[in-house]
Design a protein around this motif. Structure first.
Motif, PDB file in Angstrom:
ATOM      1  N   ARG A 167       0.832  -1.209   0.000  1.00  0.00           N
ATOM      2  CA  ARG A 167       0.000   0.000   0.000  1.00  0.00           C
ATOM      3  C   ARG A 167       0.871   1.266   0.000  1.00  0.00           C
ATOM      4  NH1 ARG A 167      -1.553   3.104   4.139  1.00  0.00           N
ATOM      5  NH2 ARG A 167      -0.774   1.551   5.636  1.00  0.00           N
ATOM      6  N   VAL A 168       1.887   1.290   0.870  1.00  0.00           N
ATOM      7  CA  VAL A 168       2.752   2.459   0.951  1.00  0.00           C
ATOM      8  C   VAL A 168       3.550   2.629  -0.343  1.00  0.00           C
ATOM      9  CG1 VAL A 168       4.715   3.463   2.158  1.00  0.00           C
ATOM     10  CG2 VAL A 168       2.895   2.341   3.458  1.00  0.00           C
ATOM     11  N   ALA A 169       4.089   1.511  -0.872  1.00  0.00           N
ATOM     12  CA  ALA A 169       4.890   1.598  -2.099  1.00  0.00           C
ATOM     13  C   ALA A 169       4.034   2.041  -3.280  1.00  0.00           C
ATOM     14  CB  ALA A 169       5.527   0.240  -2.388  1.00  0.00           C
ATOM     15  N   ARG A 170       2.819   1.531  -3.371  1.00  0.00           N
ATOM     16  CA  ARG A 170       1.961   1.925  -4.494  1.00  0.00           C
ATOM     17  C   ARG A 170       1.580   3.401  -4.407  1.00  0.00           C
ATOM     18  NH1 ARG A 170      -3.776  -0.899  -6.097  1.00  0.00           N
ATOM     19  NH2 ARG A 170      -4.447   0.110  -4.166  1.00  0.00           N
ATOM     20  N   ARG A 171       1.326   3.883  -3.196  1.00  0.00           N
ATOM     21  CA  ARG A 171       0.995   5.302  -3.017  1.00  0.00           C
ATOM     22  C   ARG A 171       2.170   6.194  -3.405  1.00  0.00           C
ATOM     23  NH1 ARG A 171       0.835   6.758   2.963  1.00  0.00           N
ATOM     24  NH2 ARG A 171       3.074   6.587   2.517  1.00  0.00           N
ATOM     25  N   PRO A 191       1.209   1.807 -10.343  1.00  0.00           N
ATOM     26  CA  PRO A 191       2.418   1.055 -10.706  1.00  0.00           C
ATOM     27  C   PRO A 191       2.102  -0.412 -10.973  1.00  0.00           C
ATOM     28  CG  PRO A 191       2.351   1.441  -8.342  1.00  0.00           C
ATOM     29  CD  PRO A 191       1.203   2.217  -8.921  1.00  0.00           C
ATOM     30  N   THR A 192       2.957  -1.048 -11.728  1.00  0.00           N
ATOM     31  CA  THR A 192       2.800  -2.474 -12.011  1.00  0.00           C
ATOM     32  C   THR A 192       3.315  -3.294 -10.838  1.00  0.00           C
ATOM     33  OG1 THR A 192       4.975  -2.645 -13.049  1.00  0.00           O
ATOM     34  CG2 THR A 192       3.118  -1.990 -14.455  1.00  0.00           C
ATOM     35  N   GLU A 193       3.022  -4.570 -10.872  1.00  0.00           N
ATOM     36  CA  GLU A 193       3.513  -5.463  -9.821  1.00  0.00           C
ATOM     37  C   GLU A 193       5.035  -5.482  -9.791  1.00  0.00           C
ATOM     38  OE1 GLU A 193       1.786  -9.253 -10.534  1.00  0.00           O
ATOM     39  OE2 GLU A 193      -0.245  -8.656  -9.917  1.00  0.00           O
ATOM     40  N   ALA A 194       5.650  -5.467 -10.974  1.00  0.00           N
ATOM     41  CA  ALA A 194       7.113  -5.482 -11.033  1.00  0.00           C
ATOM     42  C   ALA A 194       7.702  -4.210 -10.421  1.00  0.00           C
ATOM     43  CB  ALA A 194       7.574  -5.647 -12.475  1.00  0.00           C
TER      44      ALA A 194
END
Length: 267
Positions: A126-130, A141-144
């Protein structure tokens, strides 16, 4: 400067002198005097617990409930703190209270329970996607890309993404987004097809029916598919009603025997 002068007394009020009180608390035997000192100590540190609880507001839980959870953590900290170890009480109490609050969110606020490891993956994802969305022009962003940001493998990222939708569930009466026709989630569920209950039985009896003589197949067809009475079948085929009844019983028993043989069940 005025704001700083207001903040300092508040912080001091949150953190009253503790060493003497805790040393006395540990020295007193069980009884009313110790209970009263314990109560007074907990009350003195409640402002700190409430301040920590306020950090977790706006996460779907009422602030009063969070303050109660923080108070439970504070009571545990008061009971477990040992002044002989040389650390200040707040150094021990803050992680204890925060841990109690996080445990509350982990164990009691998920509509769909998932393992703790997956909850941790969810938080990282969640934090990384934000953060990545702010640098990618608003696109997700993509999963990679998330895996590269967090250091997780793609499988763990996928598990974290799936857990994002597990914290809160939707009612079946909720309207489908962008449907525009007022349809709800319940409308997307399939209905129970009772014909499926007999589908296996239909397939199981087919070989037995094919092995019957043509007259017997005709009798079964007229009786069970055309819903004709035994008298009408007898009149149509030019035989007696008793003969029709006997043939139906024999054919049903033979088809049943062959069907059970095919499944390995005792006949």
């Amino acid at each position: 400067m005025a704001g700083a002068r207001q903040t300092a007394p508040e912080k001091q009020q949150d953190m009253p002198p503790a060493a003497a009180a805790f040393q006395r608390l540990r020295a007193l035997p069980a009884g009313p005097e110790r209970d009263e000192l314990r109560r007074a100590t907990v009350c003195a540190w409640l402002p700190m617990a409430h301040r920590l609880a306020s950090r977790f507001r706006d996460r779907g839980e009422p602030l009063d409930d969070l303050r109660q959870v923080a108070a439970i953590g504070l009571v545990k900290a008061v009971d477990r703190y040992d002044p002989a170890r040389g650390k200040a009480f707040e150094t021990y109490a803050v992680p204890t209270v925060v841990g109690e609050l996080k445990r509350h969110f982990r164990d009691h606020t998920w509509d769909l329970h998932v393992p703790r490891r997956v909850q941790d993956l969810r938080n990282q994802v969640r934090v990384a996607r934000r953060d990545l969305a702010q640098t990618l022009g608003g696109r997700l962003p993509t999963e990679a890309e998330i895996a590269g940001r967090t250091g997780l493998c793609v499988e763990d990222v996928r598990a974290g993404l799936e857990a994002l939708d597990s914290y809160r569930t939707l009612s079946l009466d909720a309207e489908i987004p962008k449907a525009g026709d007022g349809a709800c989630l319940a409308d997307t569920l399939g209905l129970c097809d009772h014909a499926l209950d007999v589908a296996v039985d239909r397939e199981a009896v087919k070989p037995g029916l094919r092995s019957l003589p043509e007259r017997e197949r005709t009798i079964l067809y007229l009786r069970f598919f055309r819903d004709m009475t035994q008298d009408r079948i007898a009149e149509t085929l030019g035989i007696s009603q008793m003969h029709v009844s006997r043939l139906i019983a024999q054919c049903c028993e033979e088809v049943r025997r062959q069907a059970l043989q095919g499944t390995g069940q005792p006949t």
